[in-house]
Design an enzyme around this catalytic site. Sequence first.
Site, mmCIF file in Angstrom:
data_model
loop_
_atom_site.group_PDB
_atom_site.id
_atom_site.type_symbol
_atom_site.label_atom_id
_atom_site.label_comp_id
_atom_site.label_asym_id
_atom_site.label_seq_id
_atom_site.Cartn_x
_atom_site.Cartn_y
_atom_site.Cartn_z
ATOM 1 C CD GLU A 164 -3.144 0.889 2.012
ATOM 2 O OE1 GLU A 164 -3.479 -0.300 2.199
ATOM 3 O OE2 GLU A 164 -3.838 1.854 2.356
ATOM 4 N NE ARG A 165 -2.393 5.209 -0.179
ATOM 5 C CZ ARG A 165 -3.357 5.593 -1.012
ATOM 6 N NH1 ARG A 165 -3.116 5.798 -2.287
ATOM 7 N NH2 ARG A 165 -4.591 5.759 -0.574
ATOM 8 C CG ASN A 207 -5.420 -0.226 5.782
ATOM 9 O OD1 ASN A 207 -6.028 0.290 6.726
ATOM 10 N ND2 ASN A 207 -4.925 0.499 4.795
ATOM 11 C CE LYS A 284 -6.454 2.832 8.735
ATOM 12 N NZ LYS A 284 -6.009 2.992 7.326
ATOM 13 C CD GLU A 288 -7.857 5.919 5.809
ATOM 14 O OE1 GLU A 288 -7.784 6.871 5.036
ATOM 15 O OE2 GLU A 288 -6.971 5.061 5.927
ATOM 16 N NE ARG A 321 -0.947 4.029 11.787
ATOM 17 C CZ ARG A 321 -1.596 4.376 10.685
ATOM 18 N NH1 ARG A 321 -2.771 3.848 10.381
ATOM 19 N NH2 ARG A 321 -1.080 5.269 9.857
ATOM 20 N NE ARG A 337 -8.288 13.100 6.903
ATOM 21 C CZ ARG A 337 -7.674 12.680 5.814
ATOM 22 N NH1 ARG A 337 -7.984 13.219 4.647
ATOM 23 N NH2 ARG A 337 -6.767 11.747 5.876
ATOM 24 C CE LYS A 361 -1.332 8.484 8.905
ATOM 25 N NZ LYS A 361 -2.103 8.459 7.645
ATOM 26 C CG ASP A 366 -3.095 10.817 5.135
ATOM 27 O OD1 ASP A 366 -2.187 10.287 5.797
ATOM 28 O OD2 ASP A 366 -3.775 10.212 4.292
ATOM 29 C CD GLU A 388 1.917 6.308 11.033
ATOM 30 O OE1 GLU A 388 1.506 5.645 12.011
ATOM 31 O OE2 GLU A 388 1.257 6.426 9.980
ATOM 32 C CD GLU A 394 -0.923 8.169 0.802
ATOM 33 O OE1 GLU A 394 -0.372 7.761 1.844
ATOM 34 O OE2 GLU A 394 -2.156 8.228 0.659
HETATM 35 C C1 GCU Z 1 -3.593 7.320 4.243
HETATM 36 C C2 GCU Z 1 -3.317 6.395 3.103
HETATM 37 C C3 GCU Z 1 -3.884 5.036 3.339
HETATM 38 C C4 GCU Z 1 -3.448 4.510 4.694
HETATM 39 C C5 GCU Z 1 -3.783 5.514 5.767
HETATM 40 C C6 GCU Z 1 -3.237 5.141 7.125
HETATM 41 O O1 GCU Z 1 -4.952 7.652 4.288
HETATM 42 O O2 GCU Z 1 -3.839 6.945 1.927
HETATM 43 O O3 GCU Z 1 -3.455 4.199 2.303
HETATM 44 O O4 GCU Z 1 -4.036 3.305 4.966
HETATM 45 O O5 GCU Z 1 -3.214 6.746 5.451
HETATM 46 O O6 GCU Z 1 -2.271 5.762 7.527
HETATM 47 O O7 GCU Z 1 -3.777 4.283 7.791
#
Ligand code: GCU
Length: 683
Positions: A164-165, A207, A284, A288, A321, A337, A361, A366, A388, A394
């Site tokens: 991812e990313r 994720n 996490k 999301e 997180r 947000r 973060k 983000d 973080e 990204e």
């Molecule tokens: C961003 C990112 C996601 C990632 C998320 C995270 O939104 O686009 O791909 O899962 O950060 O940090 O959990």
Amino acid sequence: GYDLWLRYRALPAAQKTALAAAATGIAAPDDTPTVRAAAAELKRGLAGMLGRAPDAIPANAKVRAGTIVLARATLPAGLADADAVRRDLASVGSEGYVVRRTRQDGVPVTLIAANSDIGLLYGSFAWLRQLQLGTAPDGIALADKPALPLRVLNHWDNLDRTVERGYAGESIWNWWELPNIIDPRYTDYARANASLGINGSVLNNVNAKAEVLSPAFIAKAAAIANVLRPYGIRVYLSVRWSTPLELKETKTADPLDPAVAAWWARKADEIYRTIPDFGGFLVKANSEGQPGPQDYGRNHADGANMLARALAPHKGIVMWRAFVYSPPAHPNQVSDRAAQAYDQFKPLDGKFDKNVLVQVKNGAIDFQPREPAHPLFGAMPDTPLVMEFQVTKEYLGFATHLVYLGSLFQETLRFDTRAGNQPMTVARVLEGAQDGRVGGIAGVANIGSSRNWTGSTFDQANWYAYGRLAWNPDLDSRAIAREWAGQTFAPDARVVDPVVAMMMRSREAVVDYMTPLGLHHMMGTGHHYGPAPWVDDLARADWNPVYYHRADKNGIGFDRTAKGSNAVAQYAPEVARRFADPATTPPEFLLWFHHLPWDYRMPDGRTLWTDLVAHYDHGVAEVAAMQAEWQRLRPFVDARRFDDVAQRLAQQQREAAWWRDACIAYFQHQSGLPLPAGVRAPA
Ligand code: GCU
């Protein structure tokens, strides 16, 4: 590119002679894998730089002139300045090292001393770094230790090897072939990280999938842990909140249900049977779409503490997180947000178990090209925090655009939170200066199986800079860039000066051509590559770029003052006061905190509209300057790396112009204003 900054290229003749005399043999206790790794690295490095590896001096043999002596805790007899070394050792803690030229039994030696095996490895790498940078062996005297105990990489690597990313190919973890087939690359990964002092690796994506805790994947993780262990790197896993439920082993995932807690305790026992030094979990939750304790009416502390209790008997930790990002509870609710994490976590300060750290973060949105530091830093004195950072780019042009992140990391680490009404940088907060709660630092890795690991040569510098700042958050990003350039290309001012000049202007350039003056989140939906400030039709308001810039006929920017979302109030009073007034808000954060008319007067006397256009234009010009600088390096860089960087810069040039033109055209459509005449780049 595979060798990263550990190239160990042959030294020029004069330096070779000096080093050859100072590296005739290695005397090291041959008793642990970590010390063996240190000796092996010294051999490898010296063989590269000298063309000849030093001999191993057997235990009890007399040292000869030029021996490199590795001494752990007890110093060898006959050492000239043993007292001074002991004093230094007393100050470098369990992971630090002391390196100096001295004499043993009357002959000159290089002493690498530490209180632990890992200190010896770190000291060996530090000495090799100096040599690669062209420092004469006689001039090297080091005593150093890490500022933070927890220095980890977060891999957002999925179990199917997608990342991812990730912009550097497949995951380096070959989950299909593990645990029985061990790619030698894992060892090189460990070497590179140990050379920086990184001491933890979260192997899988935040994720997370439930399967990662199946016996098969625990065995795979254990195989990786076996490779990383000698290099001082512990393995951690990201876990999915609903794992026991999904594996159909419990009926709920409610953290207060005893059956759920018992399941996690058994799972922890199982992991530690295979990975005795397992680091712990990264989580996490309720963000999301990820499940979490809130699904059961519980809070983040309930969830984190339940997991922490499963890990505590094994000395494991939970990194929970704070990145939470959910739709507003009611469709008409005004939401920001940027305010969510603080709103949810600040009230929980002091409610977490001792082995829980909250991972925050760097900024409240983000990983944007620029964000003010997250308001949670300094706001949770009773909770250890983990910074973080995102090392993978990204939102900053993936591995195509050249952007040196050392400057970004430094800016956040040095941000003064004014917590407790006193100077208190983010770095000090992490180090526990507020209330003794020592935290850590995490970087979302940019590593993949591409030949050069990171997709582009210059992205290696971001891994490097992250690691160096994780070791010492006070290091200067320019000095780090110099180190990296010297090792990666050549320790020659004709190379280092222009490379560093490019790197040091690159971050401001990307801010200027993407999101100047505090603008943010205007990237294309989903992939986050390229401009899309016009997008306004996504299902959730806060998915749309228009939500963030709020440009219309009258003005632009997100009002986070008391007249708007009031997110500014989340900062310590002194900082909040400064950011609440556009006149005292630094221009780089202006539109982050304020919605202002297009004709607002900027400190330079021009209108906001004129300055905005100027910034976009300046960003594009800076990329052109980077290209010109790179062209001058042609004689000094091998053709393969030279061409690759040149092609990427050309693409960056096109895309910087794309960003500028698209954003200016769109904002002009909103403002209805003509393009300012004769705009010059801002000073
Ligand atoms: C961003 C990112 C996601 C990632 C998320 C995270 O939104 O686009 O791909 O899962 O950060 O940090 O959990």
